[in-house]
Design a protein around this motif. Structure first.
Motif, short mmCIF file in Angstrom:
data_model
loop_
_atom_site.label_atom_id
_atom_site.label_comp_id
_atom_site.label_asym_id
_atom_site.label_seq_id
_atom_site.Cartn_x
_atom_site.Cartn_y
_atom_site.Cartn_z
N SER A 127 0.86 -1.18 0.00
CA SER A 127 0.00 0.00 0.00
C SER A 127 0.90 1.24 0.00
CB SER A 127 -0.89 0.01 1.25
OG SER A 127 -0.11 0.34 2.38
N GLU A 128 0.34 2.35 -0.48
CA GLU A 128 1.12 3.60 -0.52
C GLU A 128 1.63 4.00 0.85
OE1 GLU A 128 2.43 5.29 -3.11
OE2 GLU A 128 1.60 3.55 -4.18
N GLN A 129 0.80 3.77 1.89
CA GLN A 129 1.20 4.16 3.25
C GLN A 129 2.43 3.38 3.70
OE1 GLN A 129 -2.66 2.91 4.47
NE2 GLN A 129 -2.89 4.71 5.80
N VAL A 130 2.42 2.06 3.44
CA VAL A 130 3.54 1.22 3.85
C VAL A 130 4.80 1.67 3.11
CG1 VAL A 130 4.51 -1.12 3.72
CG2 VAL A 130 2.18 -0.77 4.60
N LYS A 131 4.67 1.87 1.78
CA LYS A 131 5.81 2.32 0.98
C LYS A 131 6.37 3.63 1.50
CE LYS A 131 5.02 0.40 -3.49
NZ LYS A 131 4.59 0.50 -4.87
N ASP A 132 5.48 4.57 1.74
CA ASP A 132 5.89 5.90 2.18
C ASP A 132 6.62 5.84 3.52
OD1 ASP A 132 5.82 8.89 2.22
OD2 ASP A 132 4.55 8.50 3.97
N THR A 133 6.07 5.09 4.46
CA THR A 133 6.69 4.96 5.79
C THR A 133 8.09 4.34 5.67
OG1 THR A 133 4.52 4.73 6.83
CG2 THR A 133 6.42 3.95 8.11
N ALA A 134 8.18 3.24 4.93
CA ALA A 134 9.47 2.54 4.79
C ALA A 134 10.50 3.44 4.09
CB ALA A 134 9.28 1.24 4.01
N LEU A 135 10.07 4.14 3.04
CA LEU A 135 11.01 5.00 2.30
C LEU A 135 11.53 6.13 3.17
CD1 LEU A 135 9.30 5.15 -1.21
CD2 LEU A 135 11.56 4.18 -0.72
N ARG A 136 10.66 6.69 4.02
CA ARG A 136 11.12 7.77 4.91
C ARG A 136 12.18 7.27 5.89
NH1 ARG A 136 7.01 10.45 8.13
NH2 ARG A 136 5.78 8.57 7.97
N ILE A 137 12.00 6.03 6.39
CA ILE A 137 12.98 5.48 7.33
C ILE A 137 14.31 5.20 6.63
CG2 ILE A 137 13.49 3.57 8.92
CD1 ILE A 137 10.37 3.32 9.32
N PHE A 138 14.25 4.59 5.43
CA PHE A 138 15.49 4.34 4.68
C PHE A 138 16.22 5.63 4.35
CE2 PHE A 138 13.56 0.18 3.41
CZ PHE A 138 14.58 -0.62 3.90
N LYS A 139 15.44 6.65 3.98
CA LYS A 139 16.05 7.92 3.60
C LYS A 139 16.78 8.54 4.79
CE LYS A 139 15.17 12.11 1.04
NZ LYS A 139 14.20 13.14 0.67
N LYS A 140 16.17 8.44 5.96
CA LYS A 140 16.78 8.98 7.18
C LYS A 140 18.15 8.34 7.42
CE LYS A 140 15.80 11.36 11.04
NZ LYS A 140 15.64 12.81 10.96
N ILE A 141 18.23 7.03 7.26
CA ILE A 141 19.52 6.34 7.48
C ILE A 141 20.48 6.69 6.36
CG2 ILE A 141 20.68 4.12 7.80
CD1 ILE A 141 18.00 2.98 8.74
N GLY A 142 19.99 6.69 5.13
CA GLY A 142 20.83 6.97 3.97
C GLY A 142 21.48 8.35 4.05
N GLU A 143 20.68 9.33 4.46
CA GLU A 143 21.21 10.69 4.57
C GLU A 143 22.28 10.78 5.65
OE1 GLU A 143 17.43 13.28 2.88
OE2 GLU A 143 17.57 12.92 5.04
N ALA A 144 22.04 10.10 6.78
CA ALA A 144 23.02 10.13 7.88
C ALA A 144 24.33 9.46 7.45
CB ALA A 144 22.44 9.44 9.11
N GLU A 145 24.22 8.28 6.84
CA GLU A 145 25.41 7.56 6.39
C GLU A 145 26.16 8.38 5.33
OE1 GLU A 145 26.63 4.71 7.52
OE2 GLU A 145 24.95 3.70 8.51
#
Length: 312
Positions: free
Chosen positions: A161-179
């Motif tokens: 679902s769009e909600q699941v995708k959006d939530t997961a992408l936001r979490i990955f992006k947070k880690i990606g930006e920090a790394e």
């Protein structure tokens, strides 16, 4: 309003969050089914069981990586080299070799003493060497080297679902930006040995799936204890919290803790930093369900669990 409160008195990691959500009533069988949409189920199996941590019955969730070169290569969400003695009900001891970004070595003994162990293991038995026969529509690299871009593609192509995708992408992006910030590379070029590892992908997408399955409308969290001391990683001796974890927790209240261990992992930090709208003590609410998710390590004077409290 259905509210979830993360009570992170012993820190937080991705596998602890999933354990706690299952413990609070989310359906792990549906989780297994949903995760098949990623088309990578030949790379892992999932197990969950009840364990007792310092007197608290909690759920231990594990992602076991299937890799036929090693008996089990089991990548833990916080990228260290560990030797684990798991006493599973079916009495074999697996030693998992963790191949990880922060190679520091711990030995963990799990206290699964006397609990009734429900161990549901979902095995998808595909023989696979690296050039596996069944070609998936997307080009997926071996799990140690997925880049941020690969992970986005994996998610975009899956039928969530769009909600699941959006939530997961936001979490990955947070880690990606920090790394990316710490290693000096742009987000698109971040290669995560850590978050690209299958267990972190499962922990993050699994969390998104379960939060939406539980129909949570608001999320709050306690301040986050990060631990203290030093850890040995590939780059040498580093302070706790690790640089990526600290970067991810910018803007989040962190809490001093005497425990000389990395209590909060980058994945755990990112889940809470992205999902929680506010931080503080337990909100006023009528409690409906409570879940305890067990971490791997056992501490002498407090239970290594994360608690989720769900209420109205």
């Amino acid at each position: 309003m259905k509210t979830l409160y993360f009570d992170c008195f012993s820190g937080v990691s991705g596998d602890m969050v999933i354990g706690a959500l299952i413990d609070a009533g989310a359906d792990p069988v549906k989780l297994v089914e949903e995760l098949k949409k990623l088309n990578i189920e030949d790379e892992y199996e999932l197990t969950w069981k009840k364990v007792v941590k310092n007197g608290i019955t909690s759920t231990k969730f594990d992602v076991l990586l299937k890799n036929h070169r090693h008996e089990h290569e089991h990548t833990h969400d916080h990228a260290h080299t560990h030797t684990h003695n798991h006493d599973h009900e079916h009495a074999h001891t697996h030693t998992h070799d963790h191949d990880h970004e922060h190679a520091h070595t711990h030995t963990h003994d799990h206290d699964h003493g006397h609990t009734h162990t429900h161990e549901h293991t979902h095995t998808h038995d595909h023989d696979h060497e690296h050039g596996h026969e069944h070609v998936h529509t997307h080009d997926h690299h071996h799990h140690d080297h997925r880049s941020y871009k690969d992970i986005v593609q994996l998610l975009e192509e899956a039928d969530f679902s769009e909600q699941v995708k959006d939530t997961a992408l936001r979490i990955f992006k947070k880690i990606g930006e920090a790394e990316g910030l710490i290693h000096g590379v742009p987000l698109e070029r971040v290669h995560f040995h850590e978050v690209g590892a299958v267990d972190s992908i499962i922990d993050i997408i699994g969390t998104a799936i379960l939060i939406h399955q539980l129909e949570i409308e608001a999320i709050k969290s306690s301040p986050i204890p990060v631990g203290t001391g030093k850890i040995r990683i590939d780059h040498g001796l580093y302070p706790v919290p690790a640089p990526a974890t600290l970067e991810i927790l910018k803007g989040v209240p962190i809490e001093h803790s005497e425990v000389r261990f990395e209590l909060t992992t980058p994945t755990g930090a990112a889940i809470v930093a992205v999902l929680a709208e506010e931080f503080g003590s337990i909100p006023s609410m009528k409690v409906r369900s409570i879940g305890y998710g067990a971490g791997t390590k056992t501490f002498k004077d407090h239970p290594n669990v994360v608690r989720v409290i769900i209420g109205e």
